[in-house]
Scaffold this motif. Structure first.
Motif, PDB file in Angstrom:
ATOM      1  N   GLY A 169      -3.954   4.766   2.150  1.00 32.16           N
ATOM      2  CA  GLY A 169      -4.672   4.050   1.158  1.00 32.16           C
ATOM      3  C   GLY A 169      -6.087   3.837   1.258  1.00 32.16           C
ATOM      4  O   GLY A 169      -6.751   3.013   0.547  1.00 32.16           O
ATOM      5  N   VAL A 214       0.564   4.034  -2.643  1.00 32.97           N
ATOM      6  CA  VAL A 214      -0.091   5.460  -2.319  1.00 32.97           C
ATOM      7  C   VAL A 214       1.147   6.355  -3.326  1.00 32.97           C
ATOM      8  O   VAL A 214       0.641   7.340  -3.716  1.00 32.97           O
ATOM      9  N   VAL A 233      -4.830  -0.130   5.739  1.00 34.69           N
ATOM     10  CA  VAL A 233      -4.149   0.589   4.645  1.00 34.69           C
ATOM     11  C   VAL A 233      -4.271   2.077   4.815  1.00 34.69           C
ATOM     12  O   VAL A 233      -3.682   2.839   4.259  1.00 34.69           O
ATOM     13  N   SER A 236      -8.295  -3.706   4.841  1.00 35.14           N
ATOM     14  CA  SER A 236      -8.407  -2.361   4.371  1.00 35.14           C
ATOM     15  C   SER A 236      -8.859  -1.289   5.700  1.00 35.14           C
ATOM     16  O   SER A 236      -8.876  -0.332   5.471  1.00 35.14           O
ATOM     17  N   ALA A 265      -5.625   3.366  -4.454  1.00 37.86           N
ATOM     18  CA  ALA A 265      -4.220   2.761  -3.884  1.00 37.86           C
ATOM     19  C   ALA A 265      -4.478   1.356  -2.933  1.00 37.86           C
ATOM     20  O   ALA A 265      -3.647   0.280  -3.163  1.00 37.86           O
ATOM     21  N   GLY A 266      -5.380   1.497  -1.944  1.00 41.02           N
ATOM     22  CA  GLY A 266      -5.447   0.515  -1.147  1.00 41.02           C
ATOM     23  C   GLY A 266      -6.046  -0.644  -2.018  1.00 41.02           C
ATOM     24  O   GLY A 266      -5.783  -2.107  -1.918  1.00 41.02           O
ATOM     25  N   ALA A 293       0.720  -1.153   0.085  1.00 43.94           N
ATOM     26  CA  ALA A 293       0.027   0.063   0.076  1.00 43.94           C
ATOM     27  C   ALA A 293       0.877   1.127   0.025  1.00 43.94           C
ATOM     28  O   ALA A 293       0.540   2.242  -0.586  1.00 43.94           O
ATOM     29  N   ALA A 327      -3.048  -2.397  -3.882  1.00 46.54           N
ATOM     30  CA  ALA A 327      -2.472  -3.324  -2.750  1.00 46.54           C
ATOM     31  C   ALA A 327      -3.116  -4.586  -2.324  1.00 46.54           C
ATOM     32  O   ALA A 327      -2.719  -5.494  -2.240  1.00 46.54           O
TER      33      ALA A 327
END
Lengths: 270, 269, 280
Positions: B224, B137, B219, B216, B146-147, B133, B150
């Motif tokens: 993220g 980012v 991140v 999640s 971004a998250g 992440a 990743a």
């Protein structure tokens, strides 16, 4: 798999019409969710950056080679800390997880209420990521290895206890019954009938979690909880890309070695 | 009988687990020394830890009751963003995992494809999602995209590996029987491989969704997207009651997911 | 010695495994309990030491009413009832010696059992029993390294070291080959004779039941349908217990066992067992 009567005689179909409809609706529902999710995410995305990403990636990649090998001398201590966070954290986790597992397993729990509490401890510990645990503990205990170790320990309690109590529930009950028939007390039944059966599981779970913890403890430094992650976040913030690649290399090696050790030990136990 | 009775030994010791005494004592002493050094080199500021205790009390007390009021509407936004991110990363990750997993199964793929796919799997497995992440980012800017990237990559490492292993372990006779009918490669995959690995894969997808949701939630700490950023801010501002509410919501969602996954796995089998 | 009065058991699933069984076993008598699977044989012997809680009826061991005991008193009472299991039920990851000594758990403290510090007399007795069944050299082996017949002999030692008055034996030969089955049955019989033990042996092999018991009880659908000497098992009786079948071939003349044992190191004391080996 029904045969369906049609005007041309029986026809073989894999599923009944109702079932096909249900499956179709399932897919439709899934697509709608994914589509909706995608729209929400893309709304919050600046597409210019995404388009630019390949160039950026190439740029960073070129700046990362060659890794700065001389940086290694400053990495020994963080690596050692990382290792300790993982190992001591696993020890803490097992020490807590073993009683919790016995409380959570249906065949050893003293009372359904105790079982419910134990299950809640397991779920709570598993749901909260080690980074969040670290965040909390850094706030309370201050930055450093101690917060990281306890974070790893608390995070691993749920994981270990879950696997352990499943192991306890799967034991051969007749062996316990035989011990019970001799007039042994409940504690003695546990000691002679249950513990020997689950000991290999315990050892296996411990080593397995240790391997995962090595990986997890590499990132705790991002929130200040010690280990190699501190160096990583420092190097990224200062855009020292050759140091970053060196750290990633070290993490890679550590993870490979720990995976190898864990596989060897588990092979020896089972 | 009573004469012979006394000839039997009256002491017994359990044979040790590791029968070689050098190895046994070596391991015990080695571990003791390691523990001593590890604890000795642990740099702990005890005074700081001591001072933190009241803060810890406040944190625990914040759970009774947690503050669900969510005045700035940030908590639900963050939670929903995490949920969507987890769902879509799971879907995308699995979609990418299927070809890679097929390629990484040694009994299906030619050698060069096998090595190529295996290295993708190994690469995406080594680094924790949070490190992925950080880079995402850097590349894609702050925010859930971004998250999403990743977590998708993390999903590939997890899912493709298990898929490949499952295919390698499946029954060869069934696969051969289908092949013997003269089926094409796709038909072969569809009839011989898919039915054998499908039930487990469905269970694993829900499990991965569960993991992705948990990831999640963090991140966001590195930018993220998702609830992580909100949580981080709550801690920074010492808003423990909001933090407690967020943690409880996360735990609740994970419990629901776990229940669904258990139910689904039973249903599939 | 052992007396069952109107013993009934209904499982939570609604199955009625025992329907008011009355049975009395005098000191030192070895009885065989036969019947088809599901007749309630296993439930019956488990109701005696209350591994299965009976729903109705009483069980007396001597003057002691087992059915009314508190859990502590029940543990004490269980020490006087040795049990031998179908799949041996040894703790596989413990050594043979620990398995035998586990028969003494009811007599030693938790701490002593944890540190494996059993009284000298128990250890001597354990060695003596292992020697008696020919497994002296196996004491430090792990139970899962043993063959089926050897495991069952360890199971017998575990039951005997309790110094019981009564043996409850649940299908001791179900997972053994025919020859080993006979050896095990003969061993149980000899040991009962040596110590004057009463025993209930669940067994589905009619031939073995006739060979090694003084009395046969036939159980069908939770009720006793036959109670008498082994010779009384006529085709009509067997039909009553098991249902219609050609029984003539099953009921052979089973006087003394004339099988000669090879010296395979499996069994030491061989050959003197007679089915009238009790001490009436």
């Amino acid at each position: 798999m029904p045969l369906i009567e049609t005007s041309d005689g029986p026809m073989w179909k894999r599923r009944t019409p109702q079932k096909r409809l249900a499956i179709f609706m399932g897919w439709l529902f899934g697509f709608v969710i994914v589509f909706y999710a995608w729209r929400l995410i893309s709304e919050k995305t600046i597409w210019f950056f995404v388009q630019d990403a390949p160039k950026q990636a190439f740029d960073i990649a070129t700046r990362m080679v060659p890794p700065k090998f001389s940086y290694m001398e400053r990495l020994w201590v963080p690596v050692w800390d990382t290792l300790n966070i993982a190992t001591l954290g696993t020890v803490i986790a097992l020490a807590i997880a073993i009683p919790v597992a016995f409380a959570a397993a249906r065949n050893t729990t003293p009372h359904p209420i105790v079982r419910a509490i134990a299950i809640f401890i397991i779920v709570a510990s598993r749901s909260v990521n080690s980074l969040i645990w670290a965040l909390i503990l850094v706030l309370i205990l201050g930055p450093g290895v101690l917060a990281g170790t306890i974070a790893i320990g608390l995070r691993s309690v749920g994981f270990c206890a879950k696997l352990l109590y499943e192991g306890i529930e799967e034991i051969d009950h007749s062996q316990v019954e035989a011990i019970e028939a001799t007039g042994a007390s409940r504690m003695q039944q546990m000691l002679y009938g249950i513990v020997p059966q689950v000991l290999p599981t315990f050892a296996g779970v411990g080593v397995f979690r240790w391997d995962i913890n090595i990986r997890e403890s590499t990132i705790l430094g991002l929130v200040g909880a010690g280990g190699i992650g501190i160096e990583l976040s420092g190097s990224i913030n200062t855009l020292a890309w050759t140091q970053v690649s060196m750290i990633l290399l070290v993490i890679l090696l550590t993870v490979i070695v720990s995976e190898w050790v864990s596989a060897k030990v588990r092979g020896a136990i089972i | 009988m009573s004469e012979t009775l006394n000839t039997f030994p009256d002491t017994w010791k359990k044979p040790p687990l590791i029968r070689n005494p050098t190895l046994r004592w070596g391991l015990i002493v080695g571990f003791a020394i390691y523990l001593a050094i590890a604890l000795g080199t642990m740099d702990v500021n005890w005074q700081r830890a001591w001072e933190g205790i009241p803060r810890g009390q406040r944190f625990i007390l914040a759970f009774f009751p947690p503050d669900f009021s969510d005045s700035r509407n940030v908590v639900w936004d963050g939670i929903l963003e995490s949920v969507w991110m987890a769902i879509i990363a799971t879907v995308a990750g699995i979609a990418l995992s299927v070809p890679i997993g097929l390629g990484a199964a040694s009994n299906l793929a030619p050698k060069w494809v096998y090595f190529f796919c295996r290295s993708i799997v190994a690469g995406s497995r080594t680094f924790p999602e949070i490190i992925l992440a950080i880079f995402a980012v850097k590349l894609f800017g702050f925010g859930p995209f971004a998250g999403f990237v990743a977590l998708s990559i993390g999903t590939i490492g997890f899912f493709a590996k298990l898929l490949a292993e499952d295919i390698e372990n499946m029954s060869a006779s069934q696969a051969e029987a289908i092949k013997a009918t003269g089926a094409s490669w796709f038909q072969w995959i569809n009839y011989a491989i898919q039915p054998q690995v499908m039930p487990r894969m469905i269970g694993l997808s829900v499990y991965r969704l569960d993991i992705n949701f948990r990831e999640s939630a963090v991140v966001g700490i590195v930018g993220g997207g998702g609830i992580g950023a909100t949580l981080n801010t709550a801690f920074d501002r010492y808003e423990f009651d909001t933090a407690a509410a967020i943690l409880l919501i996360i735990i609740g969602i994970v419990m629901v997911l776990e229940y669904i996954s258990g139910y689904l796995r039973k249903w599939v089998q | 010695m052992l007396r069952l009065e109107g013993l009934s058991k209904r499982y939570k699933t609604g199955d009625e495994a025992l329907k008011g069984v009355d049975l009395e076993i005098p000191d030192g008598q070895v009885i065989a309990l036969i019947g088809p699977s599901g007749a309630g044989k296993s439930t019956l012997i488990r109701c005696v030491n209350r591994l299965v809680e009976p729903t109705k009826g009483k069980v007396y061991l001597g003057d002691l009413e087992l059915t009314g005991l508190s859990s502590g008193a029940l543990r004490k009472a269980r020490r006087k009832m040795g049990m031998i299991f179908q799949e041996y039920a040894l703790v596989e990851r413990l050594t043979v010696m620990e398995n035998v000594l586990s028969g003494r758990l009811g007599y030693v403290s938790f701490f002593a059992s944890w540190t494996r510090k059993f009284p000298k007399k128990d250890i001597r007795e354990a060695y003596r029993l292992l020697d008696r069944v020919g497994l002296m050299h196996m004491a430090d082996k792990r139970a899962d390294e043993l063959s089926g017949g050897q495991r069952q002999r360890v199971g017998i030692c575990r039951a005997l070291i309790q110094d019981p008055d009564l043996l409850l034996v649940d299908e001791p030969t179900a997972s053994l080959d025919p020859k080993t089955s006979r050896q095990i049955m003969r061993l149980i019989n000899e040991l009962c004779a040596e110590r004057g033990l009463a025993a209930i042996i669940n067994i589905h092999d009619v031939l073995l039941a006739q060979m090694f018991s003084q009395r046969v009880v036939g159980l069908e659908l939770g009720s006793i349908v036959y109670d008498g000497p082994p010779d009384g098992l006529t085709p009509e009786v067997l039909t009553r217990i098991y249902g219609e079948e050609d029984w003539e071939a099953t009921i052979e003349n089973v006087d003394d066992d004339d099988e000669v044992e090879e010296d395979d190191g499996e069994l030491v004391n061989v050959g003197i067992a007679k089915r009238t080996g009790g001490n009436e």
